[in-house]
Design a protein around this motif. Structure first.
Motif, PDB file in Angstrom:
ATOM      1  N   SER A 197       0.811  -1.226   0.000  1.00  0.00           N
ATOM      2  CA  SER A 197       0.000   0.000   0.000  1.00  0.00           C
ATOM      3  C   SER A 197       0.837   1.265   0.000  1.00  0.00           C
ATOM      4  CB  SER A 197      -0.916   0.009   1.232  1.00  0.00           C
ATOM      5  OG  SER A 197      -0.186   0.288   2.421  1.00  0.00           O
ATOM      6  N   LEU A 253      -5.887   0.450   1.530  1.00  0.00           N
ATOM      7  CA  LEU A 253      -5.226  -0.465   2.458  1.00  0.00           C
ATOM      8  C   LEU A 253      -6.187  -1.543   2.951  1.00  0.00           C
ATOM      9  CD1 LEU A 253      -2.876  -1.335   4.251  1.00  0.00           C
ATOM     10  CD2 LEU A 253      -3.557   0.419   5.891  1.00  0.00           C
ATOM     11  N   THR A 254      -7.424  -1.174   3.231  1.00  0.00           N
ATOM     12  CA  THR A 254      -8.409  -2.156   3.693  1.00  0.00           C
ATOM     13  C   THR A 254      -8.681  -3.203   2.618  1.00  0.00           C
ATOM     14  OG1 THR A 254      -9.437  -0.476   5.109  1.00  0.00           O
ATOM     15  CG2 THR A 254     -10.744  -2.432   4.590  1.00  0.00           C
ATOM     16  N   PRO A 298      -4.867  -1.049   9.926  1.00  0.00           N
ATOM     17  CA  PRO A 298      -5.241   0.258   9.378  1.00  0.00           C
ATOM     18  C   PRO A 298      -4.770   1.422  10.247  1.00  0.00           C
ATOM     19  CG  PRO A 298      -7.072  -1.254   9.150  1.00  0.00           C
ATOM     20  CD  PRO A 298      -6.027  -1.965   9.962  1.00  0.00           C
ATOM     21  N   LEU A 338      -6.719   4.779   3.275  1.00  0.00           N
ATOM     22  CA  LEU A 338      -7.164   3.712   4.175  1.00  0.00           C
ATOM     23  C   LEU A 338      -8.129   2.759   3.473  1.00  0.00           C
ATOM     24  CD1 LEU A 338      -7.636   5.612   7.557  1.00  0.00           C
ATOM     25  CD2 LEU A 338      -5.752   4.126   6.852  1.00  0.00           C
ATOM     26  N   THR A 339      -8.902   3.264   2.522  1.00  0.00           N
ATOM     27  CA  THR A 339      -9.783   2.383   1.748  1.00  0.00           C
ATOM     28  C   THR A 339      -8.972   1.395   0.919  1.00  0.00           C
ATOM     29  OG1 THR A 339     -11.478   4.109   1.639  1.00  0.00           O
ATOM     30  CG2 THR A 339     -11.604   2.340   0.019  1.00  0.00           C
TER      31      THR A 339
END
Length: 489
Positions: free
Chosen positions: A343, A390-391, A416, A387-388
């Motif tokens: 990421s 990474l999730t 996260p 963060l989206t």
């Protein structure tokens, strides 16, 4: 106080009168040019200088342009029929309505290169395949935590290398800005061997098998070569060097290849990385030096090295935290760490995106308060976008490796949180704020390590709480410092 004058109907001569009977001067009626009359040369001049006249704030600006065009006295009196240059300028100023065109928008200096960011994300994550190929080198008697005995030496060398090369990269970028590629190459040629020797020395001070120490030495050499290639913008060379190790990690375990084949794949990638970095450094060292002077003292790069150490420690705690805390069903979460490192490419893209959108907000707001509010929205949007991504990567890793899937809410939000901490710290560093992120990340790493070793709480809960508290502090710091207009100029 007298009342304002009120105009009354005028007399036969068309003049207006006030209540007191005083006459006001009659305004001249605009004269229409007869159809048979020749065109006025001033009309053509007004059309030719329309942009100049429309943007002028005083007739003298038009007079200056006319004078620079070389208009002569004979043209002023003979062609245009005016007494002097200023009369022409005043009439042009009166004829052309004011309109002030907006300046053209400058090119966005922070436009992100998506392909380059994707490549950097790959070269950050793909070195993890070396641990798949090096299983026979890292095996050995287990320590008190159930890990191979050489794990402390490997972790210590990795932390040393991350810290040193992070500071070295910052120092090399300073030389790159000051003296061009030649300055950066000389900085890397001096610093990379020293960092390699330091990492190997730290590893040798800890117990470990000979094969493990050989792998540690190769890892230190690779980190130095990769740092040089990334600073010089040679991501494609590094990706090509990693190709044999990636292919070996995919094919060799399936075919049950002998151990020497796995070692050969690792050595091939290492040799290719060193050769590529040597070639790039040699070429860069021969280029002409830039016009700048020496950058600031090396002390300026210390917080970047401290952040590399703290970020590496937080990542290792995310991988080995359950084992260190002796949590029930403890396992090494290597796949999740691969998702985190992968990421970093989207993280770099979102950092460019933040700077680009913040610059646009600076252009479209007129007060400091409006800019502060808009910059805060941009900050939340870019952090949320990262963060989206990474999730999604974490979910993909959990699907591919079910053993790495989170088993409760704390474990699901812990990684996260680490991603948010790293992203916000990198954002602040990009704006020259180095000590605060380094200190907060170091404090978070020390807190996590102490609480994990004490076993006062589950390791996942410790990482989640510590991570989100640190992210909140970094976010507040970014909101305060980057909400100022002067931070973006």
């Amino acid at each position: 106080m007298s009342a304002p004058l009120r105009l009354l109907p005028g007399g036969a001569d068309g003049s207006a009168r006030t209540e007191t009977g005083d006459s006001l001067p009659t305004l001249p009626r605009p004269r229409r040019r007869p159809k048979w009359a020749a065109p006025d040369p001033l009309d053509e001049l007004a059309e030719r200088l329309a942009d100049v006249c429309a943007g002028a704030v005083h007739p003298y600006e038009i007079a200056a342009v006319l004078e620079s065009d070389g208009i002569s006295d004979e043209q002023i009196t003979g062609v245009y029929g005016r007494r002097d240059l200023f009369a022409i300028a005043e009439e042009l100023y009166a004829r052309v309505p004011r309109r002030y065109p907006q300046p053209p928008l400058a090119d966005d200096p922070w436009r992100a290169d998506g392909v380059r960011c994707l490549l950097r994300g790959l070269v950050f994550a793909l070195p993890g395949v070396a641990y798949v190929l090096a299983g026979h080198l890292l095996s050995g008697p287990a320590d008190g935590y159930g890990l191979p005995s050489g794990t402390p030496a490997l972790a210590a060398a990795a932390l040393t290398g991350w810290a040193w090369n992070q500071a070295l990269a910052h120092r090399a970028y300073l030389w790159l800005a000051a003296r061009g590629r030649r300055g950066a190459a000389r900085c890397l040629l001096a610093g990379a061997p020293a960092g390699t020797a330091l990492a190997c020395g730290v590893a040798l001070a800890l117990p470990g098998a000979t094969a493990t120490m050989a792998f540690v030495a190769g890892q230190a050499v690779y980190l130095a070569a990769a740092t040089a290639l990334l600073v010089l913008g040679s991501e494609r060379d590094l990706l090509a060097a990693l190709a044999p190790a990636v292919a070996g990690a995919i094919v060799l375990p399936v075919t049950h290849a002998p151990q020497w084949a796995r070692t050969a794949a690792l050595l091939t990638s290492l040799v290719l990385a060193v050769a590529a970095s040597a070639r790039r450094l040699t070429t860069a060292a021969r280029t002409p030096a830039g016009p700048g002077g020496r950058p600031r003292p090396p002390l300026r790069s210390v917080p970047f090295g401290l952040f590399g150490l703290a970020g590496g420690a937080l990542t290792l705690l995310a991988v080995f935290g359950d084992v260190l805390g002796r949590a029930p069903g403890a396992a090494v979460h290597g796949p999740l760490a691969v998702a985190l490192t992968l990421s970093m490419g989207p993280a770099e893209w979102s950092l460019y995106r933040y700077r680009s959108r913040a610059l646009a907000a600076l252009r479209h707001t007129s007060t400091p308060g409006a800019f502060r509010r808009r910059a805060g929205v941009v900050l939340l949007g870019c952090l949320g976008g990262y963060l989206t991504v990474l999730t999604v990567l974490l979910l993909a890793a959990a699907l591919l490796w079910p053993s790495a899937a989170p088993h409760d809410v704390a474990s699901a939000v812990a990684l996260p949180a680490l991603g948010a901490v790293l992203w916000l710290a990198l954002l602040l560093q990009a704006f020259g704020v180095a000590w605060w992120p380094a200190a907060l990340c170091a404090l978070a790493a020390a807190t996590e390590l102490a609480l994990t070793e004490s076993r006062l709480a589950p390791p996942d809960a410790v990482r989640a709480v510590t991570g989100w508290c640190t992210a909140a502090l970094l976010g507040l710091l970014a909101r305060t410092l980057l909400g100022r207009v002067t931070a973006h100029r």
